[in-house]
Design an enzyme around this catalytic site. Structure first.
Site, PDB file in Angstrom:
ATOM      1  N   SER A  19       0.848  -1.193   0.000  1.00 37.40           N
ATOM      2  CA  SER A  19       0.000   0.000   0.000  1.00 37.40           C
ATOM      3  C   SER A  19       0.880   1.238   0.000  1.00 37.40           C
ATOM      4  O   SER A  19       1.639   1.463   0.950  1.00 37.40           O
ATOM      5  CB  SER A  19      -0.890   0.002   1.238  1.00 37.40           C
ATOM      6  OG  SER A  19      -1.437   1.298   1.397  1.00 37.40           O
ATOM      7  N   HIS A  59      -1.293  -1.303  -4.155  1.00 32.17           N
ATOM      8  CA  HIS A  59      -2.561  -0.976  -3.474  1.00 32.17           C
ATOM      9  C   HIS A  59      -2.625   0.531  -3.262  1.00 32.17           C
ATOM     10  O   HIS A  59      -1.674   1.140  -2.766  1.00 32.17           O
ATOM     11  CB  HIS A  59      -2.616  -1.732  -2.147  1.00 32.17           C
ATOM     12  CG  HIS A  59      -3.910  -1.625  -1.413  1.00 32.17           C
ATOM     13  ND1 HIS A  59      -5.013  -2.387  -1.724  1.00 32.17           N
ATOM     14  CD2 HIS A  59      -4.291  -0.853  -0.366  1.00 32.17           C
ATOM     15  CE1 HIS A  59      -6.012  -2.093  -0.882  1.00 32.17           C
ATOM     16  NE2 HIS A  59      -5.587  -1.160  -0.052  1.00 32.17           N
ATOM     17  N   ASP A  95      -4.904   3.575  -1.643  1.00 30.85           N
ATOM     18  CA  ASP A  95      -5.962   3.858  -0.673  1.00 30.85           C
ATOM     19  C   ASP A  95      -6.528   5.268  -0.843  1.00 30.85           C
ATOM     20  O   ASP A  95      -5.805   6.252  -0.698  1.00 30.85           O
ATOM     21  CB  ASP A  95      -5.397   3.748   0.751  1.00 30.85           C
ATOM     22  CG  ASP A  95      -5.170   2.300   1.166  1.00 30.85           C
ATOM     23  OD1 ASP A  95      -6.118   1.510   1.077  1.00 30.85           O
ATOM     24  OD2 ASP A  95      -4.036   1.976   1.574  1.00 30.85           O
ATOM     25  N   MET A 135      -9.339   7.971   0.591  1.00 28.91           N
ATOM     26  CA  MET A 135     -10.186   8.276   1.758  1.00 28.91           C
ATOM     27  C   MET A 135     -10.841   9.640   1.575  1.00 28.91           C
ATOM     28  O   MET A 135     -10.202  10.567   1.077  1.00 28.91           O
ATOM     29  CB  MET A 135      -9.328   8.300   3.027  1.00 28.91           C
ATOM     30  CG  MET A 135      -8.563   7.019   3.257  1.00 28.91           C
ATOM     31  SD  MET A 135      -7.586   7.133   4.761  1.00 28.91           S
ATOM     32  CE  MET A 135      -6.650   5.607   4.653  1.00 28.91           C
ATOM     33  N   HIS A 172      -8.557   0.972  -3.561  1.00 29.06           N
ATOM     34  CA  HIS A 172      -9.444   0.730  -2.421  1.00 29.06           C
ATOM     35  C   HIS A 172     -10.130   2.042  -2.070  1.00 29.06           C
ATOM     36  O   HIS A 172      -9.497   2.936  -1.510  1.00 29.06           O
ATOM     37  CB  HIS A 172      -8.574   0.198  -1.272  1.00 29.06           C
ATOM     38  CG  HIS A 172      -9.304  -0.056   0.005  1.00 29.06           C
ATOM     39  ND1 HIS A 172      -8.652  -0.264   1.198  1.00 29.06           N
ATOM     40  CD2 HIS A 172     -10.633  -0.150   0.295  1.00 29.06           C
ATOM     41  CE1 HIS A 172      -9.532  -0.478   2.160  1.00 29.06           C
ATOM     42  NE2 HIS A 172     -10.747  -0.403   1.645  1.00 29.06           N
ATOM     43  N   MET A 230     -12.304   4.149   0.111  1.00 30.23           N
ATOM     44  CA  MET A 230     -12.940   4.297   1.425  1.00 30.23           C
ATOM     45  C   MET A 230     -13.721   5.599   1.379  1.00 30.23           C
ATOM     46  O   MET A 230     -13.370   6.596   2.023  1.00 30.23           O
ATOM     47  CB  MET A 230     -11.867   4.297   2.525  1.00 30.23           C
ATOM     48  CG  MET A 230     -11.297   2.900   2.754  1.00 30.23           C
ATOM     49  SD  MET A 230      -9.728   2.943   3.636  1.00 30.23           S
ATOM     50  CE  MET A 230      -8.606   3.165   2.260  1.00 30.23           C
ATOM     51  N   MET A 284     -11.196  -6.439   5.730  1.00 34.07           N
ATOM     52  CA  MET A 284     -10.349  -5.506   6.485  1.00 34.07           C
ATOM     53  C   MET A 284      -9.975  -6.136   7.823  1.00 34.07           C
ATOM     54  O   MET A 284     -10.842  -6.592   8.568  1.00 34.07           O
ATOM     55  CB  MET A 284     -11.086  -4.192   6.752  1.00 34.07           C
ATOM     56  CG  MET A 284     -11.335  -3.307   5.541  1.00 34.07           C
ATOM     57  SD  MET A 284      -9.866  -2.698   4.710  1.00 34.07           S
ATOM     58  CE  MET A 284      -8.988  -1.856   6.019  1.00 34.07           C
ATOM     59  N   ASP A 338      -6.327  -6.714   4.448  1.00 33.65           N
ATOM     60  CA  ASP A 338      -5.715  -5.386   4.460  1.00 33.65           C
ATOM     61  C   ASP A 338      -5.717  -4.857   5.891  1.00 33.65           C
ATOM     62  O   ASP A 338      -6.774  -4.716   6.504  1.00 33.65           O
ATOM     63  CB  ASP A 338      -6.541  -4.469   3.542  1.00 33.65           C
ATOM     64  CG  ASP A 338      -5.993  -3.058   3.435  1.00 33.65           C
ATOM     65  OD1 ASP A 338      -4.909  -2.789   3.970  1.00 33.65           O
ATOM     66  OD2 ASP A 338      -6.663  -2.230   2.791  1.00 33.65           O
TER      67      ASP A 338
HETATM   68  C1  DX5 Z   1      -6.151   1.321   5.950  1.00 39.53           C
HETATM   69  C2  DX5 Z   1      -5.741   1.025   4.516  1.00 39.53           C
HETATM   70  C3  DX5 Z   1      -4.613   0.095   4.401  1.00 39.53           C
HETATM   71  C4  DX5 Z   1      -3.328   0.569   5.016  1.00 39.53           C
HETATM   72  C5  DX5 Z   1      -2.594  -0.625   5.509  1.00 39.53           C
HETATM   73  O1  DX5 Z   1      -7.351   2.008   5.942  1.00 39.53           O
HETATM   74  O2  DX5 Z   1      -6.828   0.463   3.802  1.00 39.53           O
HETATM   75  O3  DX5 Z   1      -4.408  -0.293   3.042  1.00 39.53           O
HETATM   76  O4  DX5 Z   1      -2.507   1.277   4.131  1.00 39.53           O
HETATM   77  O5  DX5 Z   1      -1.512  -0.206   6.241  1.00 39.53           O
HETATM   78  P1  DX5 Z   1      -0.718  -1.169   7.222  1.00 39.53           P
HETATM   79  O6  DX5 Z   1      -0.215  -2.316   6.394  1.00 39.53           O
HETATM   80  O7  DX5 Z   1       0.344  -0.294   7.756  1.00 39.53           O
HETATM   81  O8  DX5 Z   1      -1.707  -1.643   8.262  1.00 39.53           O
HETATM   82 ZN    ZN Z   2      -6.414  -0.416   1.746  1.00 37.23          ZN
END
Ligand code: DX5
Ligand code: ZN
Length: 219
Positions: free
Chosen positions: A7, A32, A34, A36, A65, A67, A138, A176
């Site tokens: 990620s 990956h 992310d 948000m 991903h 969110m 998750m 994840d």
């Molecule tokens: C959290 C993200 C993850 C995050 C994982 O909301 O969806 O993808 O980057 O990070 P680590 O591996 O540090 O838990």
């Molecule tokens: Zn993620």
């Protein structure tokens, strides 16, 4: 075969190209990404312009991903910006909105994913299993990297695996959050096929070695 998806949330964004090179050379399978929105999760991250730049920079498989609340508003733009897979959260809209968004992702020729927060029961995925290529389980509350793996989520993988196999569906299971070599092996034993890891990979000086550790013996 287990796929490793670092990620880039944990990467140094001022040197993003070099960070991507390091995981590519380290034989990561997917990247990956992310996204948000500050509403679905209490944090903001990166979005469309960064995805477009990353797409121009690399031909790695981009696992996006989302969110974000009511993701159907944005799936087309993320597909156009270069995602290979767009994953949306089951909790982010009413059932009809989620189904329509998943179908739109596939209609645009991309893989569709459905994510479940730790507290969401496995059967929340049932209404959508014919519309998805991947289910993301998750293993931390979404919103932040660097959190501790929630092992109580692991049985969900087994229920999903059994259900998918029972229907004869080829749908990948991804985990994840809080993935390190130990939690990676627990997740794979429970049925995970794609492992997302942010801090574990990007905090390592030798990313190739860390990616190999995450993969364990599962080539
Ligand atoms: C959290 C993200 C993850 C995050 C994982 O909301 O969806 O993808 O980057 O990070 P680590 O591996 O540090 O838990
Ligand atoms: Zn993620």
């Amino acid at each position: 075969m287990v796929r490793i998806a670092p990620s880039i949330l944990a990467a140094d964004f001022a040197r993003l190209g070099a960070e991507i090179d390091s995981i590519r050379e380290g034989k990561a399978d997917w990247l990956h990404f992310d996204v948000m929105d500050g509403l679905f999760v209490p944090n903001l991250s990166i979005g469309l312009p960064v995805l477009e730049s990353v797409r121009r920079y690399t031909d790695m498989f981009l696992d996006v991903h989302l969110m974000i609340r009511e993701p159907g508003r944005y799936v087309e733009r993320f597909c156009e910006a270069g995602a290979d897979l767009v994953c949306i959260h089951a909790e982010a809209d009413a059932e009809e909105g989620i189904r329509a968004a998943l179908r739109e992702i596939r209609r645009l020729g991309k893989k569709a994913g459905l994510a479940l927060k730790p507290g969401t029961a496995w059967d929340a995925a049932l209404p959508f299993i014919e519309d998805v290529d991947l289910i993301l389980v998750m293993t931390v509350e979404p919103g932040f990297g660097g959190q501790k793996f929630m092992s109580q989520v692991l049985p969900k993988l087994g229920f999903l695996r059994e259900t998918l196999d029972g229907f004869g569906l080829e749908c990948l299971l991804e985990v994840d959050g809080g993935i390190n070599p130990l939690t990676a092996s627990l997740s794979v034993a429970a049925g995970a096929q794609v492992l997302v890891a942010g801090s574990d990979v990007f905090r390592a000086a030798d990313r190739a070695a860390q990616i190999a550790r995450l993969r364990g013996g599962n080539n």
